[in-house]
Design a protein around this motif. Structure first.
Motif, mmCIF file in Angstrom:
data_model
loop_
_atom_site.group_PDB
_atom_site.id
_atom_site.type_symbol
_atom_site.label_atom_id
_atom_site.label_comp_id
_atom_site.label_asym_id
_atom_site.label_seq_id
_atom_site.Cartn_x
_atom_site.Cartn_y
_atom_site.Cartn_z
ATOM 1 N N GLU A 39 -2.885 -3.593 -7.936
ATOM 2 C CA GLU A 39 -2.632 -3.669 -6.501
ATOM 3 C C GLU A 39 -2.543 -2.278 -5.868
ATOM 4 O O GLU A 39 -3.176 -2.024 -4.838
ATOM 5 N N ALA A 42 -5.919 -0.536 -5.913
ATOM 6 C CA ALA A 42 -6.817 -1.155 -4.937
ATOM 7 C C ALA A 42 -6.510 -0.636 -3.538
ATOM 8 O O ALA A 42 -7.426 -0.318 -2.768
ATOM 9 N N GLU A 43 -5.246 -0.516 -3.201
ATOM 10 C CA GLU A 43 -4.858 -0.023 -1.876
ATOM 11 C C GLU A 43 -5.244 1.435 -1.671
ATOM 12 O O GLU A 43 -5.746 1.797 -0.612
ATOM 13 N N THR A 44 -4.996 2.267 -2.648
ATOM 14 C CA THR A 44 -5.178 3.707 -2.455
ATOM 15 C C THR A 44 -6.572 4.201 -2.806
ATOM 16 O O THR A 44 -7.124 5.031 -2.095
ATOM 17 N N PHE A 46 -9.590 2.107 -3.980
ATOM 18 C CA PHE A 46 -10.721 1.282 -3.577
ATOM 19 C C PHE A 46 -10.798 1.079 -2.069
ATOM 20 O O PHE A 46 -11.882 1.042 -1.499
ATOM 21 N N ARG A 47 -9.646 0.935 -1.431
ATOM 22 C CA ARG A 47 -9.643 0.766 0.031
ATOM 23 C C ARG A 47 -9.540 2.114 0.742
ATOM 24 O O ARG A 47 -9.506 2.158 1.965
ATOM 25 N N ASP A 48 -9.443 3.182 -0.029
ATOM 26 C CA ASP A 48 -9.421 4.552 0.485
ATOM 27 C C ASP A 48 -8.318 4.764 1.519
ATOM 28 O O ASP A 48 -8.514 5.387 2.558
ATOM 29 N N ARG A 49 -7.135 4.233 1.229
ATOM 30 C CA ARG A 49 -5.999 4.385 2.133
ATOM 31 C C ARG A 49 -5.115 5.531 1.672
ATOM 32 O O ARG A 49 -4.966 5.778 0.479
ATOM 33 N N GLU A 53 -0.606 4.890 4.635
ATOM 34 C CA GLU A 53 -1.241 3.620 4.995
ATOM 35 C C GLU A 53 -0.934 2.539 3.956
ATOM 36 O O GLU A 53 -0.658 1.387 4.310
ATOM 37 N N ALA A 54 -0.981 2.902 2.681
ATOM 38 C CA ALA A 54 -0.674 1.934 1.620
ATOM 39 C C ALA A 54 0.780 1.485 1.702
ATOM 40 O O ALA A 54 1.081 0.302 1.526
ATOM 41 N N SER A 57 1.058 -0.962 4.515
ATOM 42 C CA SER A 57 0.396 -2.209 4.157
ATOM 43 C C SER A 57 1.229 -3.041 3.177
ATOM 44 O O SER A 57 1.297 -4.257 3.293
#
Length: 87
Positions: A39, A42-44, A46-49, A53-54, A57
């Motif tokens: 998880e 994926a947030e940092t 793959f979703r480039d956050r 931002e993570a 979220s």
């Protein structure tokens, strides 16, 4: 600042500068991680956050995101090293 995959090796795996790890190997190692590690990566990654931002979220403090990313990347590194150790 978002985490980014290293440009020199094409993977998260340590090794010689020219060594590449196949996407299937990385995918298997990623799937072997606990869900909390998947998880946060994926947030940092793959979703480039960014960590900010993570954190927003996921509803957790920024320091928690940083700690989780650290542990998740260490676990991923360990999972990626596992097949090499058996060679």
């Amino acid at each position: 600042m978002a985490l980014r995959m290293g440009r020199s090796t094409g993977s998260f795996a340590p090794g010689s500068a020219g060594e590449r790890m196949g996407p299937a190997v990385v995918a298997r190692a990623f799937q072997a991680l606990p869900s909390a590690h998947r998880e946060i990566l994926a947030e940092t990654v793959f979703r480039d956050r960014s960590v900010n931002e993570a954190a927003a979220s996921l509803g957790v403090p920024v320091d928690v995101v940083k700690l989780r990313v650290y542990h998740a990347l260490r676990a991923l590194n360990t999972a990626l090293d596992a097949p090499r150790a058996s060679r």
